[in-house]
Design an enzyme around this catalytic site. Structure first.
Site, PDB file in Angstrom:
ATOM      1  N   TYR A  33       0.819  -1.012  -0.010  1.00 19.36           N
ATOM      2  CA  TYR A  33       0.014  -0.062  -0.007  1.00 19.36           C
ATOM      3  C   TYR A  33       1.020   1.227   0.076  1.00 19.36           C
ATOM      4  O   TYR A  33       1.871   1.228   0.282  1.00 19.36           O
ATOM      5  CB  TYR A  33      -1.015  -0.093   1.190  1.00 19.36           C
ATOM      6  N   ARG A  52       8.344   3.859  -4.592  1.00 20.08           N
ATOM      7  CA  ARG A  52       8.285   2.758  -3.539  1.00 20.08           C
ATOM      8  C   ARG A  52       7.200   1.777  -3.774  1.00 20.08           C
ATOM      9  O   ARG A  52       7.710   0.627  -3.345  1.00 20.08           O
ATOM     10  CB  ARG A  52       8.159   3.656  -2.236  1.00 20.08           C
ATOM     11  N   ARG A 100      -7.270 -20.687  -1.843  1.00 20.50           N
ATOM     12  CA  ARG A 100      -6.303 -20.783  -0.785  1.00 20.50           C
ATOM     13  C   ARG A 100      -5.149 -21.616  -0.966  1.00 20.50           C
ATOM     14  O   ARG A 100      -5.594 -22.764  -0.743  1.00 20.50           O
ATOM     15  CB  ARG A 100      -6.948 -20.571   0.453  1.00 20.50           C
ATOM     16  N   GLU A 177      12.139   2.434  13.973  1.00 25.78           N
ATOM     17  CA  GLU A 177      11.328   3.458  13.548  1.00 25.78           C
ATOM     18  C   GLU A 177      10.218   3.708  14.504  1.00 25.78           C
ATOM     19  O   GLU A 177      10.317   2.933  15.384  1.00 25.78           O
ATOM     20  CB  GLU A 177      11.225   3.271  12.015  1.00 25.78           C
TER      21      GLU A 177
HETATM   22  N1  PLP Z   1       8.081   4.041   8.759  1.00 27.52           N
HETATM   23  C1  PLP Z   1       6.948   2.856   8.693  1.00 27.52           C
HETATM   24  C2  PLP Z   1       6.773   1.676   9.388  1.00 27.52           C
HETATM   25  C3  PLP Z   1       5.603   3.509   8.023  1.00 27.52           C
HETATM   26  O1  PLP Z   1       4.442   2.846   8.323  1.00 27.52           O
HETATM   27  C4  PLP Z   1       5.526   4.717   7.541  1.00 27.52           C
HETATM   28  C5  PLP Z   1       4.560   5.319   6.929  1.00 27.52           C
HETATM   29  O2  PLP Z   1       3.392   4.673   6.942  1.00 27.52           O
HETATM   30  C6  PLP Z   1       6.848   5.668   7.462  1.00 27.52           C
HETATM   31  C7  PLP Z   1       7.948   4.825   7.959  1.00 27.52           C
HETATM   32  C8  PLP Z   1       6.959   6.948   6.787  1.00 27.52           C
HETATM   33  O3  PLP Z   1       6.818   6.715   5.405  1.00 27.52           O
HETATM   34  P1  PLP Z   1       6.319   7.831   4.547  1.00 27.52           P
HETATM   35  O4  PLP Z   1       6.996   9.185   5.054  1.00 27.52           O
HETATM   36  O5  PLP Z   1       6.549   7.522   3.162  1.00 27.52           O
HETATM   37  O6  PLP Z   1       4.825   8.183   5.163  1.00 27.52           O
END
Ligand code: PLP
Length: 282
Positions: A33, A52, A100, A177
């Site tokens: 997504y 991406r 499935r 993160e």
């Molecule tokens: N890291 C994670 C795990 C995320 O789910 C997201 C965004 O949903 C990001 C980083 C930040 O990505 P972006 O700046 O493309 O929204």
């Protein structure tokens, strides 16, 4: 208001859009997504999102049937049909509907759905977030933006139950993160530190833009893992994402970051990022 959503070639009222129970997105989380911010009715960092998306699909052995121009057109039509000025476009592609079986099916049409969500970024007051740390329970290909978000969801729930805004994920003593954002600290000498890109984190579209803008501002950047203790002792901390833009973090595991108020560098980066996004949105 009933939104108009996009599903497999058609724009339909949201309550008429249906996906099969055999869809591999539903059965295997076999899909990816993107969430693209919309400012002034236009798409922010759109090229990065498409790049991406294609990388995520490649990671799962899929390719997109639609090219850049077709995706841009669909996003714009959806935004326009919903009269969206500020918010996000959510896009999800799954491998499609098949009986499935763990093996990937052959010759199956992908499922593509898109919808909008209104969000008032520009008028929201930016408060500093309080975060807790939780172990990073996700799989080892976090660079692929798949729809398997349960670990992130569990972490967000843990934060909520602790009365905090969000969680930072920790692996081997280092912050990977945020639950749905990239994580940063600013050291006492003004260096912005954020984890280097690898399969351990998602390469954020906002991360790329913010680091580019920070470089233009002659700010120092160090892309490396940092520990929770470093974060608690930092001068500033913040997150970036397409929905949070650049948002300060003021408390980590109950400890105030510096004086517990949003820092100057993060404030400046947020302003610059939003200003630049308004200029470059498509
Ligand atoms: N890291 C994670 C795990 C995320 O789910 C997201 C965004 O949903 C990001 C980083 C930040 O990505 P972006 O700046 O493309 O929204």
């Amino acid at each position: 208001m009933r939104r108009t959503v996009y599903i497999n070639g058609s724009f339909v009222p949201e309550d008429e859009a249906k996906v099969s129970v055999f869809d591999r997105g539903f059965l295997f989380a076999d899909g990816v997504y993107e969430v693209t911010a919309v400012l002034d009715g236009r798409l922010v960092d759109f090229d990065s999102h498409v790049d991406r998306l294609n990388r995520s699909l490649t990671g799962l052995g899929m390719t997109m049937d639609l090219n850049y121009a077709a995706l841009l057109d669909l996003h714009r039509r959806l935004v326009s049909r919903n009269g969206l000025r500020e918010g996000v476009v959510y896009l999800q592609v799954t491998r499609g509907e098949a009986d499935r079986d763990f093996h990937y099916p052959v010759g199956v049409a992908q499922t593509l759905v898109m919808f909008t969500q209104e969000k008032h970024f520009s008028t929201e007051t930016v408060k500093g977030l309080s975060v807790i740390s939780v172990p990073d329970l996700r799989w080892q290909r976090r660079d692929i933006k798949t729809v398997q978000l349960l670990a992130a969801s569990m972490a967000k729930m843990a934060a909520k139950e602790a009365g905090k805004d969000d969680a930072w994920l920790v692996e081997d003593g280092h912050v990977t993160e945020g639950t749905s954002s990239n994580a940063y600290i600013v050291t006492n000498d003004g260096t912005i530190v954020t984890r280097n890109l690898s399969t351990s984190i998602l390469p954020g579209t906002t991360r790329a833009a913010v680091l580019r803008l920070a470089t233009e501002q002659q700010l120092k950047i160090d892309e490396r893992p940092f520990t929770l203790q470093e974060a608690q002792q930092a001068a500033e901390a913040f997150i970036t994402s397409a929905t949070a833009f650049v948002t300060p973090v003021v408390e980590i595991d109950g400890m105030a970051v510096a004086d517990g108020r949003p820092g100057q560098i993060v404030g400046r980066l947020r302003e610059i990022y939003i200003e630049e996004s308004r200029k470059t949105a498509v």
